[in-house]
Design a protein around this motif. Structure first.
Motif, PDB file in Angstrom:
ATOM      1  N   LYS A 180       0.846  -1.207   0.000  1.00 36.12           N
ATOM      2  CA  LYS A 180       0.000   0.000   0.000  1.00 36.12           C
ATOM      3  C   LYS A 180       0.873   1.246   0.000  1.00 36.12           C
ATOM      4  N   TYR A 181       1.901   1.271   0.840  1.00 36.42           N
ATOM      5  CA  TYR A 181       2.811   2.415   0.895  1.00 36.42           C
ATOM      6  C   TYR A 181       3.519   2.624  -0.431  1.00 36.42           C
ATOM      7  N   VAL A 182       3.972   1.547  -1.041  1.00 36.25           N
ATOM      8  CA  VAL A 182       4.654   1.663  -2.332  1.00 36.25           C
ATOM      9  C   VAL A 182       3.713   2.278  -3.364  1.00 36.25           C
ATOM     10  N   ASN A 183       2.472   1.810  -3.402  1.00 34.15           N
ATOM     11  CA  ASN A 183       1.507   2.352  -4.362  1.00 34.15           C
ATOM     12  C   ASN A 183       1.247   3.834  -4.127  1.00 34.15           C
ATOM     13  N   MET A 184       1.068   4.237  -2.858  1.00 35.61           N
ATOM     14  CA  MET A 184       0.808   5.643  -2.557  1.00 35.61           C
ATOM     15  C   MET A 184       2.015   6.513  -2.897  1.00 35.61           C
TER      16      MET A 184
END
Length: 198
Positions: A180-184
Motif C-alpha cells: 500500500k505504501y509503495v503504491n501511494m
C-alpha cells in the motif's frame, strides 16, 4: 470598424485568452499539489497512528520495567524500547520531509530528485522496520507474558506456538501494508512527474 479598432479588439481578446490560459494552468498545478499532499497525508496518517501505538507500548514497558527480573528479559526490554522509539521517529521524520517539499519554490527536476531520494530513504527505513518487527515480535512475547501474567513464557509450549502463528500473521500484514505504501508513494511521484511536464 477600422483597422485600429480591430487591432485593439484583437489584442484585448488575445490578452483575455492568455489570462484564461494562465488561470487554467494555475488551477491544474494547484489541484496536482493538493493530490500530491493528499497522498503523503495518507501515509503520514497511518505512520502517526503506528507511532502513537509504539510510544504507548514503550510507556507500558517503562511502567512495568520492575517486573523484568532476568538478564534476557532486561535485554529484550532494552531492545524493544529502542525499536519502539527510534524507528517511528525516523519514519515520521522522512515523511514530514517529503511533505515539506515546496513544489513552487524550486525547479521541478530538483523537486522530483529530492522526492525520489526521500522516498528511497523512507522505504529503506520501512524495510528495516519490517525486519525489526519480526525480531521485535519474537522478543516482545516473553516481555508480554512476564508483564501480563508474571510468568516466564519459555516454560509454556503453547505460547511458542502462539508466537509462531503471530509471526505468520505479521508477515502477511506487513507485506500488505508495504505494498500500500509503495503504491501511494509511486502515485505521489507520478503526480510530481506530471507537474514537471506541464
Amino acid at each position: 470598424m477600422d483597422l485600429d479598432e480591430m487591432k485593439l479588439l484583437w489584442d484585448d481578446l488575445s490578452e483575455q485568452r492568455d489570462q484564461q490560459q494562465r488561470l487554467t494552468d494555475t488551477m491544474i498545478v494547484d489541484m496536482t499539489k493538493r493530490t500530491y499532499h493528499s497522498k503523503l497525508r495518507s501515509i503520514a496518517f497511518f505512520e502517526t497512528i503506528g507511532a502513537i501505538f509504539c510510544f504507548g507500548l514503550a510507556a507500558v514497558l517503562i511502567w512495568n520495567w520492575y517486573k523484568l527480573d532476568t538478564w534476557y528479559l532486561i535485554g529484550s526490554g532494552l531492545f524493544s524500547m529502542l525499536i519502539l522509539t527510534v524507528m517511528p521517529i525516523l519514519s515520521l521524520n522522512t515523511i514530514y520531509q517529503m511533505q515539506g517539499i515546496r513544489l513552487a519554490e524550486s525547479p521541478f527536476r530538483q523537486t522530483v530528485d529530492r522526492y525520489t531520494r526521500l522516498k528511497k530513504r523512507f522505504f529503506l527505513i520501512q524495510q528495516l522496520m519490517i525486519g525489526m518487527s519480526f525480531i521485535f515480535a519474537v522478543v516482545a512475547i516473553p516481555l508480554a507474558g512476564k508483564i501480563m501474567s508474571g510468568k516466564d513464557i519459555f516454560l509454556n509450549h503453547r505460547t511458542l506456538i502462539f508466537a509462531f502463528v503471530g509471526c505468520v500473521g505479521l508477515f502477511f500484514f506487513v507485506r500488505w501494508g508495504y505494498r500500500k505504501y509503495v503504491n501511494m508513494a509511486d502515485s505521489a511521484e507520478e503526480i510530481l512527474r506530471e507537474l514537471q511536464q506541464e
